[in-house]
Scaffold this motif. Structure first.
Motif, PDB file in Angstrom:
ATOM      1  N   TRP A   1       0.818  -1.217   0.000  1.00  0.00           N
ATOM      2  CA  TRP A   1       0.000   0.000   0.000  1.00  0.00           C
ATOM      3  C   TRP A   1       0.850   1.265   0.000  1.00  0.00           C
TER       4      TRP A   1
ATOM      5  N   ILE B   1       2.062   1.782  -3.462  1.00  0.00           N
ATOM      6  CA  ILE B   1       0.976   2.219  -4.340  1.00  0.00           C
ATOM      7  C   ILE B   1       0.720   3.713  -4.163  1.00  0.00           C
TER       8      ILE B   1
ATOM      9  N   SER C   1      -2.792   0.060 -10.115  1.00  0.00           N
ATOM     10  CA  SER C   1      -3.266   0.998  -9.082  1.00  0.00           C
ATOM     11  C   SER C   1      -3.314   2.421  -9.613  1.00  0.00           C
TER      12      SER C   1
END
Length: 221
Positions: A123, A126, A192
């Motif tokens: 995450w 991203i 993403s």
């Protein structure tokens, strides 16, 4: 592999694709000057795009970049010197349908590729990738239009926020060989960024246009 070697490999991969696409795009543009038969010219365009990809891949350079460059030259220079209006209309209609199908297949493929990838520890990467892409777009756009007189700040904001990413980015990521060490990370980051672009930027571009009053200006013109 060091940074220098990686940069050299990237340049070879990209510049090789550009060179092959440019050569084939120019040759096929000259070829269609001889004929005025739109089914044949559509066949030539198919041969050009598939041929560009496979020839580039044979020489271990980017087939996707080769196809893009070939298409730009064929669709602009080739259309100008060798296509009638009937051919332009029919070839555009044909490739519009192909593009729709190809986009659907590309997004299906990326969905299949990433469904087994664990996002848990990715995450931060991203978020960083999205921020870097947005910052890079902003710097590139504002630097390129800085010296254009009369270019309003509102239109700069729209062009900046409207830089949507889509199937081309995903196609480039999917073209990486399975043996490439960071392929999974590239796929996740590309997906993403594209998803953010389509859902956030794509869905907010109209409210941004309304907020900046550009739609009202168009009505008053």
């Amino acid at each position: 592999m060091g940074l220098g070697s990686g940069l050299l490999l990237f340049l070879k991969f990209a510049l090789g694709g550009i060179l092959i696409g440019a050569i084939l795009g120019y040759l096929f543009s000259q070829l269609i000057r001889i004929y005025d038969d739109y089914p044949l010219e559509i066949a030539f365009s198919m041969l050009l795009f598939f041929g560009s990809f496979f020839i580039a891949e044979h020489f271990h350079v980017s087939g996707v970049i080769a196809v893009v460059v070939a298409g730009l030259i064929f669709g602009n220079y080739g259309a100008k010197i060798g296509m009638s209006e009937t051919t332009k209309m029919n070839i555009n209609s044909f490739w519009d349908v192909v593009t729709l199908i190809a986009n659907s297949l590309i997004f299906l493929m990326i969905g299949i590729e990433i469904k087994n990838i664990d996002f848990t520890d990715k995450w931060y990467m991203i978020i960083a990738a999205i921020v870097i892409v947005l910052a890079g777009r902003t710097i590139a756009l504002y630097a390129s239009v800085h010296f254009i007189k009369g270019f309003s700040r509102s239109w700069k904001a729209i062009l900046n926020w409207g830089g949507l990413k889509g199937s081309l980015s995903i196609a480039l990521a999917l073209s990486l060989p399975p043996s490439f060490e960071g392929r999974e990370d590239v796929l996740v980051l590309t997906f993403s960024v594209v998803l953010f672009s389509l859902l956030v930027q794509g869905l907010t571009i109209k409210p941004l246009v309304m907020k900046l009053g550009l739609s009202e200006k168009q009505k008053n013109v």
